[in-house]
Design an enzyme around this catalytic site. Structure first.
Site: not given
Ligand code: ATP
Length: 598
Positions: A258, A260, A265, A282, A312, A352, A427, A433
């Protein structure tokens, strides 16, 4: 209020536990003490006790806060003790802690003390709830009145914790994981039930409620926990890996790849019948009022009657159709000027996941089934739309898709295991990612917890601020492990703000859940998160991050760390920080990339 009830825990007794908790320097002792405290309350009090220990009046999603600032607390202390406000302020200046000021001024109160009827934790909690629910014109006076009545009827130690709690400065140092372990031990005699308690907590984000269910129906009732609408689910999170080959190997076959999106969020709960929509951040805070456009779209674009979905939100330029940077989208997270900004910065919400639909809990369904459900409930071209994706098991196709989305200005990709359930609050490798930044210097930024700070030298002396001591979160041991001393990247305004925020949460010694060999000038309660970029992760005998992982006790540290967030990240709490295990895997990835030149 103050009727003496023999079976119920008195606030004075709870305060004595809080005092001991503050003095404890080991996490295990902390669990034992919490266990004892939990064993001493009944099922009608456990919710209040859990919230007290968490330092909140209600779970974040209820959106109610005490709204007591230092000035207001000073006024309440003055009213309750008969001293001038200036005297209270002067004592606070000396003590640095309004809780201690309240304690000492109560002990030498100039007013005739009311007969001190002992009150229970539930009674005190009820007053706090009342204070928190007091809004609108005249609310300040009502808050001061309620607070001063509470302080006037308190003993010294009670006044200390009343004031600290009201200011959000309880500093007990017990995180949710510690509290869950103590609940498990208190109610089942072993730590083993912690996983079930955590699972239930992940589904409702309300530990007070889970504890009440545990007291009421035992661990079996906790095991039967289900998702319910309008209670936010703790979000699934992604692991990180640096190459398509590794990600596909880890996924064991086909994965869904997918786009990103780098925005905000949002977890949206919608019930068409009652026309109710709630949006959670979040961190499970209620942010509904900030996004009237998402509320409207949820009610009108989705074909289901009742749904919980994860997405998102990202702002775009209406003229060019291009997506804005994160900082721009973040401007939509505001309390004032909401309508104007929503016109200036319209949003798309890329959905998502769907965790609940029309009475059906979807958490344990496979990703692919949830995805089909999601596509079926959305229009083709609405404000709400499914995330872009391909299904692949070919690294070349993976890289091609990655290049395409990065070329289009997005952040990278997230590969998802098509057979996996929605892993709430964790996690895990069911989501991995890969970001465009992984191709540059150190593969990613780190979100670190501030555990201490240093005094300034030379030109910085005026703010008494010389930098931060930062830690990772070890989610296996529930400890914060030092990883970096940070001295650069701050603007003057940031230094001033950081120093003020940290001064308010200084602790007497090293907090029980901190593992560190170096001493900052001041320790602080692990509460705030900052984002840091560095050139490299190195091995270090000085820092404790990962030091319990290997045999030689060497830890990990950052080379040339600098602050990149605009000060404290208010969208992340200490348990959301980069974990120790993530740092170790980033270190390994960095080595592999250096060796193979990937
Ligand atoms: P980051 O700062 O890399 O976004 P994070 O710790 O906030 O990290 P992670 O779970 O590591 O969060 O990365 C996924 C984040 O990416 C989700 O919290 C969401 O906000 C965002 N996101 C964007 N596109 C997508 C997607 N297609 N699927 C899931 N999450 C997505």
């Amino acid at each position: 209020m103050c009727s003496f009830t023999a079976d119920l825990m008195l606030f004075e007794e709870a305060s004595k536990y809080f005092e001991k908790l503050e003095e404890i320097s080991s996490r295990l002792e902390m669990i034992d003490l919490l266990e004892q405290m939990i064993k001493n309350v009944g099922k009608d009090e456990i919710r209040a006790l859990v919230y007290f220990t968490e330092g909140v009046v209600a779970p974040a999603f209820d959106g109610i806060e005490m709204g007591i600032a230092e000035k207001l607390a000073e006024e309440a202390i003055a009213n309750a003790t008969g001293y001038e406000k200036g005297v209270v302020a002067a004592d606070f200046k000396k003590s640095g802690d309004l809780g201690s000021t309240a304690e000492s001024m109560t002990s030498k109160s100039k007013l005739v003390r009311m007969v001190h009827n002992k009150f229970t934790i539930n009674e005190v909690f009820a007053v706090f709830r009342k204070i928190a629910r007091t809004n609108g014109s005249g609310s300040k006076d009502t808050k001061v009145k309620l607070m001063s009545e509470l302080i006037a009827a308190s003993s010294g130690i009670e006044a200390r914790y009343v004031v600290r709690f009201a200011l959000g400065q309880l500093r007990l140092g017990a995180g949710d994981a510690t509290l869950m372990e103590a609940l498990s031990k208190a109610k089942t005699g072993s730590r083993d039930a912690k996983a079930d308690i955590e699972n239930a907590y992940n589904l409702c984000s309300d530990l007070g409620h889970v504890a009440e269910v545990l007291f009421d129906g035992g661990i079996d009732a906790v095991k039967r926990f289900k998702v319910s609408i309008f209670k936010p689910i703790r979000p699934a999170l992604a692991e990180r890996m640096p190459t398509a080959q590794e990600i596909i190997a880890k996924m064991n076959g086909e994965c869904s790849l997918e786009s990103k999106y780098d925005g905000i969020r949002v977890q949206v709960h919608m019930d068409k019948k009652s026309k109710r929509v709630e949006i959670f951040s979040r961190r499970q805070e209620r942010i509904t009022e900030m996004f009237p456009d998402i509320v409207d779209a949820a009610l009108h674009e989705i074909s289901a009657n009742e749904v919980i979905f994860d997405g998102e939100a990202i702002a775009y330029d209406d003229n060019t159709g291009e997506y804005h940077h994160f900082q721009e989208t973040m401007q939509r997270k505001r309390k004032h000027g909401i309508e104007e900004k929503s016109v200036e910065l319209p949003l798309h919400v890329f959905i998502f996941d769907v965790m609940y639909i029309d009475g059906k809990d979807m958490i344990n369904e496979t990703y692919e089934k949830r995805r089909q459900t999601l596509e079926n409930m959305l229009p083709k071209e609405g404000m709400l739309r499914p995330t872009g994706r391909i299904i692949t098991m070919d690294p070349k196709a993976f890289d091609k898709y990655f290049d395409e989305v990065v070329g289009a200005g997005l952040e990278g990709v997230i590969a998802k295991d098509i057979r996996a359930p929605y892993v709430a609050g964790a996690r895990k490798f069911s989501w991995i990612k890969m970001k465009r930044s992984y191709k540059g210097e150190l593969s990613d930024t780190l979100d670190l917890v501030v555990i201490g700070y240093y005094l300034g030298k030379g030109s910085r002396t005026s703010f008494n601020f010389g930098g931060l001591l930062c830690a990772t979160y070890n989610n296996e041991t529930d400890m914060f492990e030092s990883v970096s001393r940070l001295g650069t990247g701050f603007s003057e305004a940031q230094m001033q703000k950081l120093e003020k925020a940290l001064r308010a949460i200084k602790t007497k010694g090293k907090p029980a859940r901190v593992l560190a060999n170096i001493e900052p000038d001041f320790w602080v309660e692990p509460k705030y998160v900052v984002t840091i970029r560095a050139d490299e992760i190195t091995r270090s005998p000085m820092h404790t991050c990962g030091s319990t992982d290997g045999k030689d006790g060497t830890g990990y540290a950052l080379r040339f760390p600098r602050l990149v967030s605009d000060g404290i990240r208010d969208d992340k709490g200490p348990d959301d920080a980069t974990t120790t295990h993530e740092v170790i895997s980033m270190f390994k990835d960095q080595k592999r990339i250096a060796l193979h030149g990937e």
